[in-house]
Scaffold this motif. Structure first.
Motif, PDB file in Angstrom:
ATOM      1  N   SER A 295     -15.832  -5.485 -10.072  1.00  0.00           N
ATOM      2  CA  SER A 295     -14.871  -4.642  -9.302  1.00  0.00           C
ATOM      3  C   SER A 295     -13.383  -4.545  -9.881  1.00  0.00           C
ATOM      4  O   SER A 295     -12.662  -5.619 -10.176  1.00  0.00           O
ATOM      5  CB  SER A 295     -14.715  -5.386  -7.850  1.00  0.00           C
ATOM      6  N   ALA A 296     -12.729  -3.433  -9.630  1.00  0.00           N
ATOM      7  CA  ALA A 296     -11.084  -3.295 -10.082  1.00  0.00           C
ATOM      8  C   ALA A 296     -10.520  -3.796  -8.933  1.00  0.00           C
ATOM      9  O   ALA A 296     -10.995  -4.076  -7.814  1.00  0.00           O
ATOM     10  CB  ALA A 296     -10.888  -1.711 -10.217  1.00  0.00           C
ATOM     11  N   GLY A 297      -9.358  -4.414  -9.186  1.00  0.00           N
ATOM     12  CA  GLY A 297      -8.599  -4.855  -8.631  1.00  0.00           C
ATOM     13  C   GLY A 297      -8.667  -6.351  -7.919  1.00  0.00           C
ATOM     14  O   GLY A 297      -7.535  -6.844  -7.572  1.00  0.00           O
ATOM     15  N   LEU A 298      -9.535  -7.081  -8.523  1.00  0.00           N
ATOM     16  CA  LEU A 298      -9.618  -8.370  -8.071  1.00  0.00           C
ATOM     17  C   LEU A 298      -8.590  -9.179  -8.544  1.00  0.00           C
ATOM     18  O   LEU A 298      -8.276 -10.136  -8.113  1.00  0.00           O
ATOM     19  CB  LEU A 298     -11.097  -8.925  -8.252  1.00  0.00           C
ATOM     20  N   PHE A 300      -5.704  -8.468  -9.476  1.00  0.00           N
ATOM     21  CA  PHE A 300      -4.290  -8.307  -8.672  1.00  0.00           C
ATOM     22  C   PHE A 300      -4.453  -9.078  -7.284  1.00  0.00           C
ATOM     23  O   PHE A 300      -3.170  -9.367  -6.982  1.00  0.00           O
ATOM     24  CB  PHE A 300      -3.883  -6.972  -8.560  1.00  0.00           C
ATOM     25  N   ILE A 301      -5.616  -9.164  -6.945  1.00  0.00           N
ATOM     26  CA  ILE A 301      -5.494  -9.974  -5.448  1.00  0.00           C
ATOM     27  C   ILE A 301      -5.096 -11.377  -5.880  1.00  0.00           C
ATOM     28  O   ILE A 301      -4.372 -11.859  -5.371  1.00  0.00           O
ATOM     29  CB  ILE A 301      -6.974  -9.961  -4.881  1.00  0.00           C
ATOM     30  N   TYR A 303      -3.347 -12.334  -8.346  1.00  0.00           N
ATOM     31  CA  TYR A 303      -2.047 -12.470  -8.621  1.00  0.00           C
ATOM     32  C   TYR A 303      -1.203 -12.306  -7.399  1.00  0.00           C
ATOM     33  O   TYR A 303      -0.269 -13.208  -7.502  1.00  0.00           O
ATOM     34  CB  TYR A 303      -1.779 -11.319  -9.588  1.00  0.00           C
ATOM     35  N   GLY A 304      -1.336 -11.636  -6.659  1.00  0.00           N
ATOM     36  CA  GLY A 304      -0.599 -11.396  -5.395  1.00  0.00           C
ATOM     37  C   GLY A 304      -0.685 -12.637  -4.703  1.00  0.00           C
ATOM     38  O   GLY A 304       0.392 -13.050  -4.257  1.00  0.00           O
ATOM     39  N   ILE A 305      -1.855 -13.415  -4.474  1.00  0.00           N
ATOM     40  CA  ILE A 305      -1.971 -14.426  -3.639  1.00  0.00           C
ATOM     41  C   ILE A 305      -1.035 -15.699  -4.451  1.00  0.00           C
ATOM     42  O   ILE A 305      -0.408 -16.476  -3.738  1.00  0.00           O
ATOM     43  CB  ILE A 305      -3.362 -15.035  -3.649  1.00  0.00           C
TER      44      ILE A 305
ATOM     45  N   GLY B 102       4.376  -9.434  -3.206  1.00  0.00           N
ATOM     46  CA  GLY B 102       2.893 -10.195  -3.516  1.00  0.00           C
ATOM     47  C   GLY B 102       1.883  -9.923  -2.420  1.00  0.00           C
ATOM     48  O   GLY B 102       0.698  -9.365  -2.797  1.00  0.00           O
ATOM     49  N   MET B 103       2.231  -9.839  -1.051  1.00  0.00           N
ATOM     50  CA  MET B 103       1.425  -9.433   0.000  1.00  0.00           C
ATOM     51  C   MET B 103       0.886  -7.994  -0.238  1.00  0.00           C
ATOM     52  O   MET B 103      -0.239  -7.559   0.028  1.00  0.00           O
ATOM     53  CB  MET B 103       2.091  -9.605   1.405  1.00  0.00           C
ATOM     54  N   LEU B 105       0.750  -6.444  -3.132  1.00  0.00           N
ATOM     55  CA  LEU B 105      -0.300  -6.403  -4.094  1.00  0.00           C
ATOM     56  C   LEU B 105      -1.689  -6.728  -3.703  1.00  0.00           C
ATOM     57  O   LEU B 105      -2.735  -6.013  -4.107  1.00  0.00           O
ATOM     58  CB  LEU B 105       0.309  -7.327  -5.269  1.00  0.00           C
ATOM     59  N   VAL B 106      -1.534  -7.779  -2.846  1.00  0.00           N
ATOM     60  CA  VAL B 106      -2.937  -8.288  -2.269  1.00  0.00           C
ATOM     61  C   VAL B 106      -3.657  -7.190  -1.594  1.00  0.00           C
ATOM     62  O   VAL B 106      -4.789  -6.918  -1.642  1.00  0.00           O
ATOM     63  CB  VAL B 106      -2.866  -9.469  -1.544  1.00  0.00           C
ATOM     64  N   ASN B 109      -4.849  -4.154  -3.119  1.00  0.00           N
ATOM     65  CA  ASN B 109      -6.000  -4.480  -4.130  1.00  0.00           C
ATOM     66  C   ASN B 109      -7.260  -4.517  -3.428  1.00  0.00           C
ATOM     67  O   ASN B 109      -8.521  -4.590  -3.912  1.00  0.00           O
ATOM     68  CB  ASN B 109      -5.640  -5.367  -5.218  1.00  0.00           C
ATOM     69  N   ALA B 110      -6.964  -5.486  -2.047  1.00  0.00           N
ATOM     70  CA  ALA B 110      -8.307  -5.814  -1.448  1.00  0.00           C
ATOM     71  C   ALA B 110      -8.781  -4.493  -1.123  1.00  0.00           C
ATOM     72  O   ALA B 110     -10.176  -4.256  -0.796  1.00  0.00           O
ATOM     73  CB  ALA B 110      -7.456  -6.317  -0.237  1.00  0.00           C
ATOM     74  N   LEU B 112      -8.694  -1.673  -2.580  1.00  0.00           N
ATOM     75  CA  LEU B 112      -9.485  -1.189  -3.775  1.00  0.00           C
ATOM     76  C   LEU B 112     -10.823  -1.885  -3.920  1.00  0.00           C
ATOM     77  O   LEU B 112     -11.741  -1.142  -4.083  1.00  0.00           O
ATOM     78  CB  LEU B 112      -8.548  -0.996  -4.969  1.00  0.00           C
ATOM     79  N   PHE B 113     -10.917  -3.105  -3.508  1.00  0.00           N
ATOM     80  CA  PHE B 113     -11.965  -4.026  -3.808  1.00  0.00           C
ATOM     81  C   PHE B 113     -13.018  -3.626  -2.857  1.00  0.00           C
ATOM     82  O   PHE B 113     -14.218  -3.279  -3.249  1.00  0.00           O
ATOM     83  CB  PHE B 113     -11.664  -5.346  -3.840  1.00  0.00           C
ATOM     84  N   LYS B 116     -13.213   0.963  -2.390  1.00  0.00           N
ATOM     85  CA  LYS B 116     -13.066   1.659  -3.743  1.00  0.00           C
ATOM     86  C   LYS B 116     -11.826   2.728  -3.575  1.00  0.00           C
ATOM     87  O   LYS B 116     -11.066   2.921  -2.335  1.00  0.00           O
ATOM     88  CB  LYS B 116     -14.398   2.543  -3.905  1.00  0.00           C
TER      89      LYS B 116
END
Lengths: 610, 285
Positions: A295-298, A300-301, A303-305, B102-103, B105-106, B109-110, B112-113, B116
């Motif tokens: 999955s895309a984006g994981l 970055f998740i 990274y963000g955390i 950072g929040m 970004l999370v 992308n969450a 997106l995850f 989609k």
């Protein structure tokens, strides 16, 4: 002083750990790309060098100068697009296109930096985010030039002159070269006047200006150096991947990632960003490799955390933590030759309360007819409020002039008008026969040999006491060793030399007041403006500061003092002027002032007479 | 005035109401907590998804979903303040900026995850009405009215209730507020909660008009930043008027220049305001 000559000697001796450990690390970095010959591994090492370069470049602005840019992706993208377009459209070798891209990025950076550096930190970050996003939209929209969102494909023609190679190894060494160069540049900056200036303006911009730091220029120079490397890395990226599109090279997450690597590694340190790259890039590659497919984006998740947790719980980063064992580690290595001693056991302050005697050589007040400093009908309004109204006075060379008055009378405003924090509405200020009315910003006033302290002390909290004073000393000398010598002298004088290696933030309020004096003295002022230096101190501490002020005066420095503590101002001042509602209501020797009816009514009160 | 211009004004105002609602939460948070919430757009995105799923799974009308979304997002805001912002309330700006960055970004992308990159929207029965040659889209009109009503309710709350007054006091002078016996940490949580509830409401109102996708918040938050800077970062009325102005600017620049250049136009306004009037049109310095 022994310290500096000692360290100079060790830096020449190749068998000292301070020399051979870094050398060994560099050799290790050179071997790293060719350890196992495996494309996956080579790509990883190359990416570490590449990101290390970018993060170290970001650190110059975000870490050293404390200006948080979230728009560095713009400069990266400009570098990538410029060299690529020049190559595709005109056949210009990317080796030259790289510099064209860097040049263009620097021009854009100057255009954007000059207005935005005036903004407060949150707003600066905001402006840079917006700027990066705009460039992304422009690159997507300007299809004729960039082919928009489709991106640009660079046909693969491997040749040195084309900046394209079959193997990853040349790329790895180019990235390593860039990274070592930026580390070297960071190291030189960190130990130079420029580096001291950047860190001081990060810690407190007003205080830095007052010590002669041209903060706007310093920020801009840091940005230019940073942008140069960022844009060059953009070209490198384009030549390595042979494909660029707006959403990757202008992406906001790229800007954030630079900050992340730096924060994790150690913000504002020389090697922190590279350490960050060595830790996070392998993690990133693993995440992409194992999870990215799912999955895309994981990534970055994660990274963000990591970013959120890091800024809340570990804002100092790994480099800060490493330092605590790196130095002792070096000392245990062969060749360190540490004989101990030297440190600690400093002589007591040169100036304890009894040490000075007013009878000591006092140049005294120069009664010549032209005063050192003259203010004529100075006025300043803030909206409807006349903060300072038609004030005139003179200060003779060697004199101590006191300035008293109730809170809100306009005392600090006068200081701010003199030292270039804002311009007067009307009036004239002269120093040594030269008009300096409205001279701004404050560093220009400092350079004219006028120093000041602040009522609310402004230490550079994350610098040592010595480094704080060195910032002031750098206004007169260029070399760090000279600034250090001057700082030592000043620290002895104000009685803080035993704390020279402590962080300024660890000082007590009384010592912070001394440090405030020390920073100003290091700029070698001829006229020194002191804003309530004894306020908030106990009687003993007050006595000590008064003795220091007397000693400053004995050195021939002319003083202009704001003070509420009557005992201090009455004993120190040769003359006093009294301010009330922005107007001068009295002027004279202390004995006259204390009996003046208007002064008693407005300020001193009846009890003072008793 | 020609019908086309009138139409543009209407489009601009209707859009501006929503921008104002998004921005007012950002303004409140900045004014009180003194933090720029860089994740503000992501909360908008989350609430758009929330309304979308409520509609898709349970057939809840987006406007009815406000009754769920507003309290839920208030709670989320409260929790974010408690867990992430409160520990760094006295930290340097860098830590504050990257905590919310950072929040963002999370969350982005969450989304997106989990959902989609697909564009999702809700098809409602509301349609466009025609009024003497002017087209007025019903959901946009409803959104506009809702936005104004929520802003009005917020302003009344801040003026009339003890909590509202305490929040305003805190925004002006933290120490004095503390000395008056105000539990400032509680007020921070309430303010952050209200700010997120506002943007949550905006998301529910937006879903019949716009698509939900993971980066939709990033698109809107840029506008919200411009609105906040324009209106003065501590003036709620300023955010309202700023929102309406930006709505008009978008309608007109889209018509006379190109819709693709609207971001560039925002940025120019943004920089001009920061340079010429840093306190914004309605803020205090």
């Amino acid at each position: 002083m022994e310290m500096s000559s000692n360290s100079r000697k060790t830096s020449r001796n190749p068998f000292h750990p301070q020399v051979y450990v870094p050398l060994a690390l560099v050799v290790f970095l050179f071997i790293l790309p060719i350890l196992p010959r495996n494309p996956f591994y080579e790509d990883l090492i190359l990416m570490i060098f590449f990101w290390g370069t970018l993060a170290a470049a970001w650190n110059l602005v975000g870490g050293f100068a404390g200006q948080i840019s979230l728009g560095h992706t713009a400069f990266f993208g400009i570098g990538a697009y410029t060299s690529t377009l020049l190559w595709l459209k005109f056949g210009l070798s990317p080796w030259f296109g790289m510099f064209a891209g860097a040049g263009l990025a620097i021009l854009v950076a100057i255009g954007i930096g000059v207005p935005c550096f005036r903004l407060r930190s949150h707003f600066f970050a905001l402006a840079t985010i917006a700027f990066g996003e705009v460039l992304r939209h422009v690159a997507s929209y300007w299809r004729g030039l960039t082919q928009g969102g489709v991106g640009l494909l660079i046909p693969f023609k491997p040749e040195i002159g084309n900046f394209m190679f079959r193997s990853k190894i040349p790329y790895a060494y180019i990235a390593l070269g860039l990274m070592l160069l930026i580390i070297l540049v960071s190291y030189i900056i960190r130990n130079s006047r420029f580096g001291f200036y950047l860190i001081s303006l990060r810690e407190d911009q007003d205080a830095a200006e007052t010590l002669g730091v041209n903060t706007s220029r310093c920020k801009l120079v840091a940005l230019i150096i940073s942008v140069f490397f960022t844009a060059v890395a953009g070209t490198f990226y384009a030549q390595y991947l042979l494909f660029i599109d707006p959403d990757t090279v202008f992406s906001l997450p790229l800007s954030i990632e630079l900050a992340l690597l730096t924060i994790i590694g150690g913000l504002g340190t020389v090697i922190g960003p590279v350490i960050g790259a060595f830790i996070l890039i392998p993690l990133d590659v693993l995440l992409r490799g194992y999870l990215g497919g799912i999955s895309a984006g994981l990534n970055f998740i994660v990274y963000g955390i990591v970013l959120v947790v890091a800024v809340i719980y570990f804002p100092r980063g790994i480099a800060g933590w490493l330092r605590s064992w790196y130095e002792p580690f070096l000392r245990r290595l062969p060749g360190s030759g540490q004989s101990g001693g030297g440190e600690g056991a400093f002589t007591s302050p040169a100036l304890t309360s009894e040490a000075s005697d007013p009878k000591d050589a006092n140049p005294g007040v120069d009664e010549g007819k032209s005063p050192l400093f003259r203010v004529q009908s100075l006025s300043k309004r803030f909206g409807g409020l006349a903060a300072v109204r038609d004030i005139s006075f003179e200060i003779k060379k060697g004199e101590i002039l006191g300035l008293i008055g109730p809170n809100g009378a306009g005392k600090t405003t006068i200081f701010n008008l003199i030292t270039g924090f804002f311009p007067p509405d009307s009036g004239r200020i002269e120093f040594k026969g030269e008009e300096i009315t409205g001279l701004r910003p404050p560093h220009k006033v400092c350079i004219k040999y006028i120093g000041r302290t602040f009522q609310l002390v402004k230490p550079f909290s994350n610098m040592t006491v010595m480094e704080n004073v060195m910032v002031g000393a750098f206004s007169r000398v260029r070399r760090a060793s000279e600034a250090k010598e001057e700082a030592m002298r000043v620290l002895d004088f104000i009685g803080l030399s035993m704390y020279r290696d402590s962080l300024a933030s660890s000082l007590t309020i009384a010592d912070r007041k001394r440090l405030e004096l020390g920073k100003a003295l290091a700029t070698k002022p001829e006229l020194l403006l002191l804003d309530e230096v004894v306020a908030g101190l106990n009687p003993r501490e007050t006595e000590e500061i008064i003795e220091i002020i007397k000693a400053i005066s004995r050195q021939g420095i002319t003083l202009f003092i704001i003070e509420h503590v009557m005992k201090a101002i009455m004993t120190l001042s040769h003359r006093i002027i009294v301010l009330h509602h922005g107007e001068k209501i009295a002027e004279g020797i202390p004995a006259e002032i204390s009996r003046d009816r208007k002064v008693i009514d407005a300020y001193l009160g009846e009890e003072y007479l008793a | 005035m020609s019908t086309a211009v009138l139409q543009l004004i209407i489009n601009g105002l209707l859009l501006g109401g929503i921008y104002a609602l998004i921005s007012i939460g950002l303004t409140l948070i900045f004014g009180v907590v003194e933090i720029i919430n860089f994740a503000h757009g992501e909360f908008l995105m989350l609430s758009m998804y929330a309304s979308y799923w409520l509609f898709q799974l349970y057939g809840v009308d987006p406007y009815v979903s406000l009754f769920v979304v507003i309290p839920a997002f208030f709670a989320i805001g409260w929790a974010v303040q408690r867990i992430i912002i409160q520990p760094i309330i006295h930290a340097p700006p860098l830590n504050q900026i990257f905590a919310t960055v950072g929040m963002s970004l999370v969350l982005q992308n969450a989304a997106l995850f989990f959902w989609k990159a697909d564009y999702r929207t809700v098809r409602t029965a509301y349609s466009t009405v025609s009024f003497s040659g002017l087209m007025i889209s019903t959901p946009r009109l409803v959104a506009f009215v809702f936005a104004l009503a929520i802003i009005a309710a917020l302003l009344i709350f801040l003026k009339r209730t003890y909590t509202g007054k305490a929040i305003r006091a805190l925004a002006q002078e933290k120490r004095a507020a503390m000395l008056m016996g105000i539990d400032i940490y509680r007020m921070y949580k309430i303010a952050f909660g209200i700010g997120i509830a506002c943007v949550g409401a905006a998301g529910a109102i937006l879903i019949p008009i716009y698509y939900a996708f993971p980066t939709v918040g990033a698109m809107f938050v840029l506008i919200a930043f411009v609105v906040v800077i324009l209106g003065g970062y501590n003036s709620l009325v300023g955010a309202l008027i700023g929102g309406l102005i930006i709505g008009m600017v978008e309608a007109f620049s889209g018509f006379f220049l190109s819709p693709h250049l609207k971001e560039a136009v925002y940025f120019v306004i943004f920089i001009l305001i920061l340079l010429l009037r840093p306190a914004g049109l309605f803020g205090r310095a």
